[in-house]
Design an enzyme around this catalytic site. Structure first.
Site, PDB file in Angstrom:
ATOM      1  N   ASP A   1      39.929 -19.539  11.215  1.00 54.98           N
ATOM      2  CA  ASP A   1      38.578 -19.953  11.580  1.00 54.98           C
ATOM      3  C   ASP A   1      37.864 -20.370  10.291  1.00 54.98           C
ATOM      4  O   ASP A   1      37.473 -19.522   9.483  1.00 54.98           O
ATOM      5  CB  ASP A   1      37.876 -18.768  12.260  1.00 54.98           C
ATOM      6  CG  ASP A   1      36.425 -19.080  12.596  1.00 54.98           C
ATOM      7  OD1 ASP A   1      35.936 -20.159  12.231  1.00 54.98           O
ATOM      8  OD2 ASP A   1      35.784 -18.208  13.214  1.00 54.98           O
TER       9      ASP A   1
ATOM     10  N   CYS B   1      26.769 -12.356  16.220  1.00 52.88           N
ATOM     11  CA  CYS B   1      27.981 -12.643  17.026  1.00 52.88           C
ATOM     12  C   CYS B   1      29.203 -11.929  16.449  1.00 52.88           C
ATOM     13  O   CYS B   1      30.311 -12.487  16.472  1.00 52.88           O
ATOM     14  CB  CYS B   1      28.244 -14.139  17.133  1.00 52.88           C
ATOM     15  SG  CYS B   1      26.942 -15.031  17.949  1.00 52.88           S
TER      16      CYS B   1
ATOM     17  N   HIS C   1      34.083 -13.375  14.119  1.00 52.88           N
ATOM     18  CA  HIS C   1      32.993 -13.845  14.984  1.00 52.88           C
ATOM     19  C   HIS C   1      33.503 -13.751  16.423  1.00 52.88           C
ATOM     20  O   HIS C   1      34.700 -13.902  16.672  1.00 52.88           O
ATOM     21  CB  HIS C   1      32.722 -15.306  14.602  1.00 52.88           C
ATOM     22  CG  HIS C   1      31.547 -15.932  15.285  1.00 52.88           C
ATOM     23  ND1 HIS C   1      31.592 -16.390  16.575  1.00 52.88           N
ATOM     24  CD2 HIS C   1      30.292 -16.204  14.839  1.00 52.88           C
ATOM     25  CE1 HIS C   1      30.426 -16.910  16.896  1.00 52.88           C
ATOM     26  NE2 HIS C   1      29.613 -16.813  15.863  1.00 52.88           N
TER      27      HIS C   1
ATOM     28  N   LYS D   1      27.579 -26.977  10.804  1.00 52.77           N
ATOM     29  CA  LYS D   1      27.399 -26.044   9.682  1.00 52.77           C
ATOM     30  C   LYS D   1      27.671 -26.732   8.346  1.00 52.77           C
ATOM     31  O   LYS D   1      27.586 -26.103   7.300  1.00 52.77           O
ATOM     32  CB  LYS D   1      28.341 -24.851   9.844  1.00 52.77           C
ATOM     33  CG  LYS D   1      27.977 -23.945  11.024  1.00 52.77           C
ATOM     34  CD  LYS D   1      28.846 -22.723  11.010  1.00 52.77           C
ATOM     35  CE  LYS D   1      28.887 -22.004  12.343  1.00 52.77           C
ATOM     36  NZ  LYS D   1      27.694 -21.211  12.610  1.00 52.77           N
TER      37      LYS D   1
ATOM     38  N   GLN E   1      32.971 -21.004   8.500  1.00 54.65           N
ATOM     39  CA  GLN E   1      32.079 -20.636   7.386  1.00 54.65           C
ATOM     40  C   GLN E   1      32.664 -21.008   6.028  1.00 54.65           C
ATOM     41  O   GLN E   1      32.082 -20.664   5.004  1.00 54.65           O
ATOM     42  CB  GLN E   1      31.796 -19.127   7.411  1.00 54.65           C
ATOM     43  CG  GLN E   1      30.999 -18.665   8.617  1.00 54.65           C
ATOM     44  CD  GLN E   1      29.549 -19.139   8.593  1.00 54.65           C
ATOM     45  OE1 GLN E   1      29.032 -19.575   7.572  1.00 54.65           O
ATOM     46  NE2 GLN E   1      28.902 -19.072   9.743  1.00 54.65           N
TER      47      GLN E   1
HETATM   48  N1  PMP Z   1      33.352 -18.682  13.583  1.00 52.66           N
HETATM   49  C1  PMP Z   1      32.449 -18.311  12.679  1.00 52.66           C
HETATM   50  C2  PMP Z   1      32.900 -17.494  11.504  1.00 52.66           C
HETATM   51  C3  PMP Z   1      31.129 -18.685  12.831  1.00 52.66           C
HETATM   52  O1  PMP Z   1      30.215 -18.303  11.932  1.00 52.66           O
HETATM   53  C4  PMP Z   1      30.759 -19.461  13.950  1.00 52.66           C
HETATM   54  C5  PMP Z   1      29.320 -19.906  14.173  1.00 52.66           C
HETATM   55  N2  PMP Z   1      28.371 -18.926  14.001  1.00 52.66           N
HETATM   56  C6  PMP Z   1      31.751 -19.835  14.858  1.00 52.66           C
HETATM   57  C7  PMP Z   1      33.028 -19.434  14.638  1.00 52.66           C
HETATM   58  C8  PMP Z   1      31.442 -20.649  16.066  1.00 52.66           C
HETATM   59  O2  PMP Z   1      30.928 -21.891  15.730  1.00 52.66           O
HETATM   60  P1  PMP Z   1      30.308 -22.805  16.880  1.00 52.66           P
HETATM   61  O3  PMP Z   1      29.237 -21.986  17.524  1.00 52.66           O
HETATM   62  O4  PMP Z   1      29.790 -23.993  16.156  1.00 52.66           O
HETATM   63  O5  PMP Z   1      31.423 -23.114  17.803  1.00 52.66           O
END
Ligand code: PMP
Length: 425
Positions: free
Chosen positions: A217, A383, A140, A243, A220
């Protein structure tokens, strides 16, 4: 009952009536089919109530004030830290509250460049020219851009592990790219596009043998499967509450205690100091050193309620339930002509996030037909633009499932795709 709410369909792992928004009528009276939990999850009453109760009964600035409300707010905030630690198999003092997973990653990245700026070459966080940061092509943007920027600030070099055609990490490339120059491996536990679950324990073992730090990270993964810091073996693990049924505005950086202790502060100000003079300051130990400003106690209370909710469902059951939904969705979608799954086509080591394209129809158009039927999916690059480029697509459609989704909803997704194909034929 609010006029836009109606009784929801039965048959999910969680009681759907716990989630008021799932009873909403949308697009002229259609039932909401929410298949966008990878972007953000819906919230049960227990979470909404916990946050509201904080404001109704205990509202005060945690870790400040000498009155009873401040004491209660502090207690709730620290209890939430304990709940997070227990949920992921860590220790209280290893849990830093941040605003989000994004902020948690940036915190480590800025701590590393602060270390470089302070010239502390003996620190485990030291990085500079000749050093390398290793990421993957499936990150991401939140776990890519902060490392690009760190490389720019410090003169280090960014390298990335490619993804195979079936959406897995190319492990032989990983082995070749990991060298004695690698200072940090930053890798996602589960891809937010492909659904792929990476073999973190293995990657971490190899990275540590090469002398690198490891940041995982977990944005997910933590909501969807049991996670245990000891088993994963990483040095840092990050995630966001929103999430995992929790509130927006709060996330977590878990870090090994001895590393957090050596990490310089990033955000400075109130709540993170020991003593302040006009010309210098000493800092509190972790986790407070990294929590400048009035703590996010109401949000932490909501996160603790989300953890209780998930714990009552059982994370192993959550994972199993989602695996069954994913297997069914893979079966239904691969049976449709012209639907191309981006990512693993079998249920092995993959989560409940399914990206796909439909031949001859732009993903946004498919999304619109689904939306007209009340089905919420995400379309775009999610993203993770470099990953889309890897697969030669400008965008995809992503359906993601959680504890409140049902098999009926997967049928509706498949029917919606068929309708889009007919409409654009
Ligand atoms: N890493 C991953 C794999 C994600 O899916 C996301 C959120 N889409 C993020 C990081 C970032 O999360 P946040 O926008 O809540 O900081």
């Amino acid at each position: 009952m609010h006029p836009v709410f109606a009784p929801t369909r039965p048959g999910a792992l969680a009681d759907r009536d716990d989630f008021p928004i799932l009873g909403r009528q949308i697009r002229d009276g259609k039932s909401l089919v929410y298949l966008d939990s990878a972007a953000t999850s819906q919230k049960p009453w227990a979470v909404l109530d916990a946050e509201r109760d904080f404001y109704l009964l205990h509202n005060a600035a945690a870790h400040r004030g000498a009155h009873q409300l401040a004491e209660e707010a502090t207690e709730l905030y620290e209890e939430a830290r304990g709940a997070v630690a227990h949920f992921i198999g860590g220790h209280d003092r290893e849990v830093v509250f941040t605003r989000s997973a994004t902020e948690a990653i940036n915190l480590v990245a800025y701590a590393m460049s602060n270390t470089a700026a302070l010239g502390d070459t003996r620190s485990p966080f030291h990085i500079g020219p000749g050093d390398e940061i290793l990421v993957t092509q499936m990150e991401h943007h939140a776990n890519l851009v902060p490392w690009q920027q760190l490389a720019l600030r410090t003169g280090a070099t960014l390298r990335w592990v490619p993804v195979t055609p079936d959406g897995r990490l190319d492990e032989s490339a990983f082995d070749a790219l990991l060298t004695g120059r690698t200072r940090l491996l930053a890798v996602t536990h589960q891809s937010n596009v492909l659904g792929t679950i990476n073999p973190i324990t293995d990657l971490t073992r190899k990275a540590h043998a090469a002398g690198a730090l490891v940041l995982v990270d977990g944005a997910q993964s933590v909501a969807h499967q049991p996670v245990d810091m000891a088993a994963l073996g990483a040095d840092f693990f990050v995630f966001s509450a929103h999430k995992m049924l929790g509130p927006n505005g709060i996330g977590v950086l878990w870090g090994r205690r001895h590393l957090l202790e050596q990490m310089p502060p990033v955000m400075t100000g109130g709540s993170m100091i020991e003593t302040v003079r006009m010309d210098h300051t000493t800092f509190l130990p972790p986790p407070q050193r990294f929590e400048a400003g009035v703590p996010m106690a109401p949000q932490a209370t909501g996160l603790a309620a989300a953890i209780s909710y998930l714990t009552a469902l059982g994370m192993a059951s959550v994972h199993q339930y989602e695996a069954a939904l994913t297997t069914l969705a893979l079966e239904r979608l691969t049976a449709l002509d012209g639907v191309r799954i981006i990512g693993p086509r079998d249920g092995h080591q993959r989560g409940a996030t399914l990206s796909f394209t439909v031949d001859g129809i732009h993903p946004h158009d498919v999304g619109q037909v689904l939306d007209d039927r009340g089905i919420a999916v995400r379309t775009g690059h999610h993203c993770a633009r470099p990953l889309c480029e890897r697969f030669g697509i400008p965008a995809s459609i992503r359906a993601s499932f959680y504890v409140y989704n049902t098999t009926d909803e997967i049928d509706e997704l498949a029917d919606g795709i068929t309708q889009a194909q007919r409409f654009f034929a």
